[in-house]
Design a protein around this motif. Sequence first.
Motif, short mmCIF file in Angstrom:
data_model
loop_
_atom_site.label_atom_id
_atom_site.label_comp_id
_atom_site.label_asym_id
_atom_site.label_seq_id
_atom_site.Cartn_x
_atom_site.Cartn_y
_atom_site.Cartn_z
N PHE A 242 0.83 -1.21 0.00
CA PHE A 242 0.00 0.00 0.00
C PHE A 242 0.87 1.26 0.00
CE2 PHE A 242 -2.29 3.41 2.13
CZ PHE A 242 -3.47 3.45 1.39
N PHE A 243 1.93 1.27 0.80
CA PHE A 243 2.78 2.45 0.91
C PHE A 243 3.91 2.49 -0.11
CE2 PHE A 243 0.97 2.30 5.25
CZ PHE A 243 0.36 3.55 5.24
N SER A 244 4.07 1.44 -0.91
CA SER A 244 5.18 1.38 -1.86
C SER A 244 5.20 2.49 -2.90
CB SER A 244 5.22 0.01 -2.53
OG SER A 244 4.07 -0.23 -3.28
N PRO A 245 4.05 3.02 -3.37
CA PRO A 245 4.16 4.14 -4.32
C PRO A 245 4.90 5.34 -3.73
CG PRO A 245 1.97 3.20 -4.43
CD PRO A 245 2.67 2.55 -3.27
N TRP A 246 4.74 5.59 -2.45
CA TRP A 246 5.46 6.69 -1.81
C TRP A 246 6.89 6.29 -1.50
CZ3 TRP A 246 0.45 5.80 0.60
CH2 TRP A 246 -0.52 6.69 0.15
N MET A 247 7.09 5.06 -1.06
CA MET A 247 8.43 4.61 -0.67
C MET A 247 9.36 4.49 -1.87
SD MET A 247 7.38 1.80 2.34
CE MET A 247 8.12 0.50 1.48
N PHE A 248 8.84 4.03 -3.01
CA PHE A 248 9.68 3.76 -4.17
C PHE A 248 9.42 4.69 -5.35
CE2 PHE A 248 9.18 -0.34 -1.93
CZ PHE A 248 10.50 -0.53 -1.56
N GLY A 249 8.50 5.64 -5.20
CA GLY A 249 8.25 6.62 -6.24
C GLY A 249 7.64 6.06 -7.51
N PHE A 250 6.60 5.24 -7.36
CA PHE A 250 5.90 4.70 -8.54
C PHE A 250 5.26 5.83 -9.32
CE2 PHE A 250 4.64 0.39 -6.42
CZ PHE A 250 5.98 0.09 -6.26
N ASP A 251 5.03 5.58 -10.61
CA ASP A 251 4.29 6.52 -11.44
C ASP A 251 2.85 6.63 -10.94
OD1 ASP A 251 6.51 6.87 -13.06
OD2 ASP A 251 5.89 5.30 -14.46
N ALA A 252 2.30 7.82 -11.03
CA ALA A 252 0.90 8.00 -10.66
C ALA A 252 0.03 7.31 -11.71
CB ALA A 252 0.56 9.49 -10.59
N GLY A 253 -1.15 6.89 -11.30
CA GLY A 253 -2.06 6.25 -12.24
C GLY A 253 -2.26 4.78 -11.92
N THR A 254 -2.28 3.98 -12.96
CA THR A 254 -2.61 2.56 -12.83
C THR A 254 -1.68 1.82 -11.88
OG1 THR A 254 -3.43 2.60 -15.10
CG2 THR A 254 -3.03 0.45 -14.13
N VAL A 255 -0.39 2.07 -11.98
CA VAL A 255 0.58 1.36 -11.15
C VAL A 255 0.34 1.65 -9.67
CG1 VAL A 255 3.03 1.05 -10.64
CG2 VAL A 255 2.28 1.39 -12.99
N SER A 256 0.23 2.92 -9.34
CA SER A 256 0.01 3.30 -7.95
C SER A 256 -1.36 2.84 -7.45
CB SER A 256 0.12 4.82 -7.79
OG SER A 256 1.45 5.22 -8.00
#
Length: 119
Positions: free
Chosen positions: A22-36
């Motif tokens: 759940f927190f990985s988009p912030w921790m690893f800087g995923f692209d916004a959108g589908t991935v996040s």
Amino acid sequence: MENWSNAKLCDVANLVLGAILFFSPWMFGFDAGTVSNNAYVTGLVIAIIAIAALAAFAVWEEWLNLIVGLWALVSPWVLGFQGTTAMTVHVLIGAAVAVLAAIEIWLMTQYPPRLTTGR
């Protein structure tokens, strides 16, 4: 009783893995959108199922966690974000959740819970 504690440890591990996803988009800087969005939803579902399993164990919860773990594992190819950090995180966490759920299902077939008290 030892098997129940092993099952609880698997559920706690799934809860932690769901939170990490759940927190990985912030921790690893995923692209916004589908991935996040996939990371948020999948991580939240894993965590909620793990909390439900900790509160009151049912085999169907483990089957759901197995399915969601497998979804996290294959989602980079289905949603088209292979070759990224997000793929690595999804594959590792998905595989771990699926394996833990499979272990719990196996434990329940080997040592089914008693529904009645002993004499």
